[in-house]
Every structure is written in structure tokens, then in C-alpha cells.
Scaffold this motif. Sequence first.
Motif, short mmCIF file in Angstrom:
data_model
loop_
_atom_site.label_atom_id
_atom_site.label_comp_id
_atom_site.label_asym_id
_atom_site.label_seq_id
_atom_site.Cartn_x
_atom_site.Cartn_y
_atom_site.Cartn_z
N GLY A 1 0.83 -1.19 0.00
CA GLY A 1 0.00 0.00 0.00
C GLY A 1 0.87 1.24 0.00
O GLY A 1 2.08 1.17 0.24
N VAL A 2 0.25 2.39 -0.27
CA VAL A 2 0.96 3.66 -0.31
C VAL A 2 0.22 4.65 0.59
O VAL A 2 -1.01 4.79 0.48
CB VAL A 2 1.05 4.23 -1.74
CG1 VAL A 2 1.84 5.52 -1.76
CG2 VAL A 2 1.66 3.22 -2.70
N VAL A 3 0.95 5.33 1.44
CA VAL A 3 0.35 6.33 2.33
C VAL A 3 0.02 7.57 1.50
O VAL A 3 0.90 8.21 0.94
CB VAL A 3 1.30 6.69 3.48
CG1 VAL A 3 0.66 7.74 4.40
CG2 VAL A 3 1.69 5.45 4.27
N VAL A 4 -1.28 7.89 1.42
CA VAL A 4 -1.72 9.01 0.58
C VAL A 4 -2.38 10.13 1.40
O VAL A 4 -2.80 11.14 0.84
CB VAL A 4 -2.69 8.53 -0.51
CG1 VAL A 4 -1.96 7.64 -1.52
CG2 VAL A 4 -3.90 7.82 0.07
N GLY A 5 -2.46 9.96 2.71
CA GLY A 5 -3.04 10.98 3.58
C GLY A 5 -2.78 10.59 5.03
O GLY A 5 -2.24 9.51 5.32
N ASP A 6 -3.16 11.46 5.96
CA ASP A 6 -3.00 11.14 7.37
C ASP A 6 -3.80 9.88 7.70
O ASP A 6 -5.03 9.84 7.50
CB ASP A 6 -3.46 12.30 8.24
CG ASP A 6 -2.57 13.52 8.09
OD1 ASP A 6 -1.40 13.34 7.68
OD2 ASP A 6 -3.04 14.64 8.38
N ASN A 7 -3.11 8.85 8.19
CA ASN A 7 -3.76 7.57 8.55
C ASN A 7 -4.54 6.96 7.39
O ASN A 7 -5.53 6.26 7.60
CB ASN A 7 -4.68 7.77 9.76
CG ASN A 7 -3.91 8.09 11.01
OD1 ASN A 7 -3.00 7.35 11.40
ND2 ASN A 7 -4.24 9.21 11.65
#
Length: 338
Positions: free
Chosen positions: A48-54
Motif C-alpha cells: 500500500g501507499v500512504v496518501v493521507g494522514d492515517n
Amino acid sequence: MKYLLLAYLLISSAVANAYNQQALVEAYFSVVMIRGYNLDGGMAYGSGVVVGDNTVVTNCHVLRATKQPWVSRGEDSYPITEVRADAWHDLCMVTTHNMPFKPVLRGHSGDLARGQEITAIGHSNGVPAPITSVGEIQGLYPTPGGNMIRSSAKFLMGASGSGLFDMEGRLVGINTFKTAGSGGSVHFALPVEWLDTLEKMPASTEFPVRGKALWEEDEDKKPFYMRAAVPESRQDWPALQKVSQLWTVQDPNSADAWFSLGLALLSLKQLEPAASAFDKAVNLDKQFIEAWFRRGDVAQQQGDQKMVQQIETQLQQIDPTLVPIYQAYLGCDQHCQK
């Protein structure tokens, strides 16, 4: 058959310094694992890729087999509390809490160009640290909202839902599906722009996520660029010829369609029609480097040294560094004269 892969690797090494190192390091640390136990007790995993806070984006097919998925980085884990799911486009955006990771920068698939260097970052084979793979954009296929991306940046099982980044560290696609065969895999990424719609979808707490993805559609209902990828990777040239001929009829202005047909015909030693197909490809896209190389291969096999040299001149105008690579690809001396 001579392949362009080695030539492209040479091109990549020549431009290896044309990247934003700090931005790519930050992108690397924004890629995470998605894990969960299957109903039979086994472990399901993806990337997965972090695209926003949490907030992490992944492929929905990663979440099909587990009721309680979580995000992980090393020994740390973060329970997933809800999901926004677009099963058909195979994109799921999951929410967790107390996750300290920085979101990635986002680019645009519409700004990409064929031959542009990119990198895939994901947890291939479920390894705890992300693996990077550098490649080039091989094809861009317009879809509503963005471009489906074909690239030579490899990803393996476990990297579904990982990130495809430009060399400025901007997320441009989500690595999702690939074909496999003796000729090598063909890799596709979903356009990053699809996240804009996904973010507006209602959240759910129901797992597993269900629903067929677009790449799982019946073969005859898929777009031609997907249909052509299977026989290409399997080196089934008669099948590729058949699909590609239909593709050129449906979309005669597609350089990719004519290149695909040319590749099949060249591999079947049908040199005259192969030359015609590659000519159409480069007339539609003057920057289609691989089509120029393949056209040169046809010309050399036909003994047409004038055409071989004309293509060398064309490549000189596009990028002088391509000329020695072209010469090496054809296995000939300077100016490709034997």
C-alpha cells in the motif's frame, strides 16, 4: 530474436543521475505492507501507499481474503478501521489510526510520456523492506480520468497495491496486474487520478472486500492493450497478430496497436507487412523509440542499409545517445555499415 531490454537498461544507466534522490527516499518510506489472516489461517499480504494522514491506498484484491487486515511497517502494525472500495477499478482506500508515516506527493498520469524513466516501490514476495525496480513507460492508454500505464518496472506477488513513481518521487500509478510468460511479464499500473473519486466514496467497515476487477473481465471484453499483453508475454505470435489486427481496425490511430502488430509479424518473419506496421507506428508517434529500433531490425534483415541509416539519422535527431545503442542492437559497426 534480439530484445531491446538490454538496450533500455543501457539508456537507464546513462540517465541514472536524473532523479530527485531525497524525494524518492521519502516515497520509499511511504510504502507499507497490508496484511491479514485468511479464513484458513494463512497469511494474506500486499502493498500500500500512504496518501493521507492515517490513509493508505491499495488494491481491493489484496483485501478479498481477510476479515481483519492491518497496515504494517517492520514490527509495527496499525489496525484498519474502515475502507472506501471501488472493486471494479481495484482500488481501496483504508483508514487506520496513530500511523506516523508521511503521505506521498502525487503527480499526474496525464503528464507522463513514453520512454520516461519511473520506479516501482513495493513489498514484492512479502519481504519486510520495500524493493525498488527502475524502468520506463512503455505505453499510456487513455481511460476516463487518467492513463492506464504499462511499464518495464517489475513487481512480483506481494507488490499489488504498491506505488509507481516518477523520478521526482511523485506517485503516478498503483501497480495492480501483470501477465506472465516465457517472453517476460507485462506490468500495468492504475492512474493516480482515480484516487480523487475514491476519496469521495462512502466508507465501510465490512471485510473482506468483494467484487470483480476490470482486469478480470472476460478476455473478449477487455481493452485491446490488455488482450494483446497475454500473447505477447507468452510469445504466442499468431495470437498476437490476430488481436493486433483487430486492434488496428478498431483504433487505426493507435501507435501501440501498429507496434503490437509489427512485433507479431516480425517474430513470424513476415518482414514486408512488419515494416509497414512499424512505419505506421512511428508516423503516429515520432518519439516511439522501440518502434524505430524494430523497424531498423526489419530493414537490416531485408538488406536495406539505406533505411537502416535513415533510422540512425532519425534517432540522432531524437537523442544522440541512442545511436550507439541502436548500432549495438543491430550488431553492426559505426553507421551500421557492414
